[in-house]
Design a protein around this motif. Structure first.
Motif, PDB file in Angstrom:
ATOM      1  N   VAL A  34       0.881  -1.173   0.000  1.00 52.38           N
ATOM      2  CA  VAL A  34       0.000   0.000   0.000  1.00 52.38           C
ATOM      3  C   VAL A  34       0.908   1.209   0.000  1.00 52.38           C
ATOM      4  O   VAL A  34       1.783   1.318   0.868  1.00 52.38           O
ATOM      5  N   GLU A  35       0.750   2.089  -0.952  1.00 53.79           N
ATOM      6  CA  GLU A  35       1.630   3.266  -0.986  1.00 53.79           C
ATOM      7  C   GLU A  35       0.833   4.558  -1.013  1.00 53.79           C
ATOM      8  O   GLU A  35      -0.363   4.543  -1.216  1.00 53.79           O
ATOM      9  N   ARG A  36       1.544   5.636  -0.758  1.00 50.17           N
ATOM     10  CA  ARG A  36       0.968   6.989  -0.688  1.00 50.17           C
ATOM     11  C   ARG A  36      -0.191   7.059   0.325  1.00 50.17           C
ATOM     12  O   ARG A  36      -1.221   7.670   0.056  1.00 50.17           O
ATOM     13  N   ILE A  37       0.020   6.397   1.471  1.00 48.47           N
ATOM     14  CA  ILE A  37      -0.977   6.444   2.546  1.00 48.47           C
ATOM     15  C   ILE A  37      -1.121   7.898   3.005  1.00 48.47           C
ATOM     16  O   ILE A  37      -0.124   8.601   3.166  1.00 48.47           O
ATOM     17  N   GLY A  38      -2.372   8.338   3.188  1.00 56.07           N
ATOM     18  CA  GLY A  38      -2.613   9.706   3.638  1.00 56.07           C
ATOM     19  C   GLY A  38      -2.805  10.682   2.490  1.00 56.07           C
ATOM     20  O   GLY A  38      -3.148  11.839   2.707  1.00 56.07           O
ATOM     21  N   GLU A  39      -2.593  10.220   1.262  1.00 53.61           N
ATOM     22  CA  GLU A  39      -2.824  11.103   0.110  1.00 53.61           C
ATOM     23  C   GLU A  39      -4.125  10.693  -0.590  1.00 53.61           C
ATOM     24  O   GLU A  39      -4.702   9.645  -0.303  1.00 53.61           O
ATOM     25  N   GLU A  40      -4.538  11.529  -1.541  1.00 52.18           N
ATOM     26  CA  GLU A  40      -5.748  11.219  -2.307  1.00 52.18           C
ATOM     27  C   GLU A  40      -5.519  10.029  -3.245  1.00 52.18           C
ATOM     28  O   GLU A  40      -6.451   9.351  -3.650  1.00 52.18           O
ATOM     29  N   THR A  41      -4.259   9.844  -3.637  1.00 43.25           N
ATOM     30  CA  THR A  41      -3.934   8.874  -4.679  1.00 43.25           C
ATOM     31  C   THR A  41      -3.316   7.600  -4.116  1.00 43.25           C
ATOM     32  O   THR A  41      -2.435   7.018  -4.733  1.00 43.25           O
ATOM     33  N   SER A  42      -3.774   7.164  -2.944  1.00 43.05           N
ATOM     34  CA  SER A  42      -3.241   5.925  -2.365  1.00 43.05           C
ATOM     35  C   SER A  42      -3.491   4.775  -3.340  1.00 43.05           C
ATOM     36  O   SER A  42      -4.440   4.786  -4.122  1.00 43.05           O
ATOM     37  N   ARG A  43      -2.630   3.761  -3.232  1.00 40.90           N
ATOM     38  CA  ARG A  43      -2.763   2.626  -4.143  1.00 40.90           C
ATOM     39  C   ARG A  43      -2.411   1.356  -3.388  1.00 40.90           C
ATOM     40  O   ARG A  43      -1.434   1.321  -2.647  1.00 40.90           O
ATOM     41  N   SER A  55      -2.643 -10.083 -10.127  1.00 42.73           N
ATOM     42  CA  SER A  55      -2.551  -9.004  -9.141  1.00 42.73           C
ATOM     43  C   SER A  55      -3.781  -8.118  -9.240  1.00 42.73           C
ATOM     44  O   SER A  55      -4.339  -7.938 -10.316  1.00 42.73           O
ATOM     45  N   ARG A  56      -4.201  -7.596  -8.090  1.00 39.79           N
ATOM     46  CA  ARG A  56      -5.336  -6.668  -8.071  1.00 39.79           C
ATOM     47  C   ARG A  56      -4.862  -5.315  -7.570  1.00 39.79           C
ATOM     48  O   ARG A  56      -4.020  -5.254  -6.674  1.00 39.79           O
ATOM     49  N   GLU A  57      -5.419  -4.259  -8.128  1.00 34.49           N
ATOM     50  CA  GLU A  57      -5.044  -2.913  -7.693  1.00 34.49           C
ATOM     51  C   GLU A  57      -6.269  -2.138  -7.256  1.00 34.49           C
ATOM     52  O   GLU A  57      -7.334  -2.273  -7.858  1.00 34.49           O
ATOM     53  N   ARG A  58      -6.094  -1.369  -6.191  1.00 35.00           N
ATOM     54  CA  ARG A  58      -7.159  -0.468  -5.726  1.00 35.00           C
ATOM     55  C   ARG A  58      -6.539   0.894  -5.601  1.00 35.00           C
ATOM     56  O   ARG A  58      -5.487   1.048  -4.998  1.00 35.00           O
ATOM     57  N   THR A  59      -7.179   1.910  -6.157  1.00 40.15           N
ATOM     58  CA  THR A  59      -6.660   3.263  -5.964  1.00 40.15           C
ATOM     59  C   THR A  59      -7.739   4.108  -5.300  1.00 40.15           C
ATOM     60  O   THR A  59      -8.917   3.759  -5.339  1.00 40.15           O
TER      61      THR A  59
END
Ligand SMILES: Nc1ncnc2c1ncn2[C@@H]1O[C@H](COP(=O)(O)OP(=O)(O)O)[C@@H](O)[C@H]1O
Ligand SMILES: CC(=O)OP(=O)(O)O
Ligand SMILES: [Mg+2]
Length: 409
Positions: A34-43, A55-59
């Motif tokens: 999980v990256e960019r936690i705390g931003e609008e564009t977390s992924r 692989s599954r992705e959630r943004t």
């Protein structure tokens, strides 16, 4: 049923890396980030290896580490690998700062939590995230052992001559100011894997490990034990990093206070988050810096200077640790930059033939996930690329701890 699975959480300041492993054969059942936690564009990117699924992705926004871990738990549950599984033996957590209290992996209780919390001032980017990870995991599975594996543990073998700063001893002891070192799980794993690559026992091998990720650190490992490392009281000392300055004259801070009018918090933010490669050229990602240099436009000179400063510091540490060790069998490059950036490896070792170190261009540009040598055959010092696996190392240490404590009935 014997519980043989371990979930590992590596919570960074704005990310969580995780792996679920089956410790019967150390195979990975699932992994993700999980990256960019705390931003609008977390992924969130989740790969269910056990089912062979894609692989599954959630943004979309993921507000904090608690929300991140809950999202990870949901993804695992979709593959029937959920945290409710009776096969889960423990959850292993990377904890960055363990001070002098923890030299071994430790089952978390209230005292351990309080100590990790007490150390927040010396690991402000990391320990709060590690704590949230542990507390969230405890809430999801209160019955399971949560094991903390400390970045500092591997470095507790450093001699006092390397661990102490040359400041007043009483002041240092009162405030527990000393060099702790970080990324220890990676330095331990990579130094061992380097010995394996050379076909030798870790006890017989001296290695300089260069862990070059967003945070970066070097270590001198003699016969499997750390004797010096570049990070200090906090993960700010040493190499030039993505956003951290690494070494500087401490008087820079007095100067910024007295002459620059900056507050302590402002200077902290400057040195930890706005310095390093980012501060030098506006980019903290080595890929972007190399692109700017290779394209050669108006953007190139600042990127080139940032690269040169990064390499200059790295080379100084290679030389210093050569001197500390006296005999070096191998240098190992690892983590995001060390594993992937051939120009960094080439430049760091360039001109060190006198120390018996060289890089073969063809070997250096090979792309592979495997540990490999990149020095010419017959080099006095082996230069290697050794992918790190902090999660596997944490899982192994976690399972070894709970495995011995567990009664299977
Ligand atoms: N192909 C590549 N070339 C150069 N640098 C890379 C490449 N891939 C990743 N990186 C670098 O690796 C860094 C991340 O490394 P990583 O070890 O994952 O760091 P961390 O664990 O500190 O987040 C990125 O910031 C990027 O600069
Ligand atoms: C301690 C440290 O710098 O960790 P990271 O590289 O994950 O930021
Ligand atoms: Mg890392």
């Amino acid at each position: 049923m014997t519980a043989t699975r371990v979930l590992v959480l590596n919570s960074g300041s704005s990310s969580v890396k995780y792996q679920l492993l089956d410790m019967r054969d150390s195979s990975r059942l699932a992994m993700g980030l999980v990256e960019r936690i705390g931003e609008e564009t977390s992924r969130l990117k989740h790969t269910p290896l056990a089912t062979g699924g894609a692989s599954r992705e959630r943004t979309g926004p993921i507000a904090d580490h608690e929300a991140a871990l809950k999202a990870v738990a949901e993804e695992l549950a979709k593959d029937e690998l959920g945290l409710d599984s009776p096969e889960l033996a423990a959850i292993g957590h990377r904890v960055v700062h363990g001070g002098q209290s923890f030299t071994e992996p430790t089952v978390v209780d209230d005292t351990v939590l309080a100590e990790i919390e007490r150390l927040i001032p010396v690991a402000p980017l990391h320990n709060p995230a590690n704590l949230t990870g542990i507390r969230t995991a405890q809430a999801l599975r209160p019955d399971l052992p949560q094991v903390a594996v400390f970045d500092t543990a591997f470095h507790t073998t450093m001699p006092e001559s390397a661990a102490r700063y040359a400041i007043d001893v009483k002041t240092a002891d009162e405030h527990r100011i000393r060099r702790y070192g970080f990324h220890g799980t990676s330095h331990a794993y990579v130094s061992r894997e380097t010995a394996r690559l050379l076909g030798r026992a870790p006890e017989d091998v001296n290695v300089i490990v260069l862990h070059l990720g967003n945070g970066a650190s070097a270590s001198a490992v003699r016969g499997g034990k750390c004797v010096d490392t570049s990070m200090g009281l906090t993960p700010l000392e040493g190499l030039v990093m993505g956003t951290r300055s690494g070494d500087l004259d401490p008087a820079v801070i007095f100067h910024l206070t007295r002459v620059g009018g900056m507050s302590t918090d402002e200077i902290d933010t400057l040195l930890n988050k706005k310095s390093g490669l980012l501060g030098l050229c506006g980019d903290n990602d080595m890929r972007e810096i190399r692109r700017r240099i290779d394209e050669g436009g108006a953007d190139a000179p600042a990127a080139r200077l940032a690269f040169e400063i990064y390499i200059h510091r790295l080379k100084k540490y290679i030389g210093a640790y050569y001197a500390v060790l006296g005999r070096v069998d191998a240098i190992a490059f690892t983590a995001g930059v060390g594993e992937n950036a051939a120009p960094v490896r080439e430049a760091a070792v360039a001109g060190l033939e006198g120390l018996g170190m060289a890089v073969d261009d063809a070997l250096n540009t090979v792309r592979s996930q495997e540990a490999r040598l990149i020095s010419p055959a017959g080099s006095p010092v082996a230069v290697a690329v050794v992918p790190t696996d902090e999660e596997l190392e944490i899982a192994t240490q976690t399972y070894a701890l709970v495995g011995t404590a567990r009664t299977d009935n």
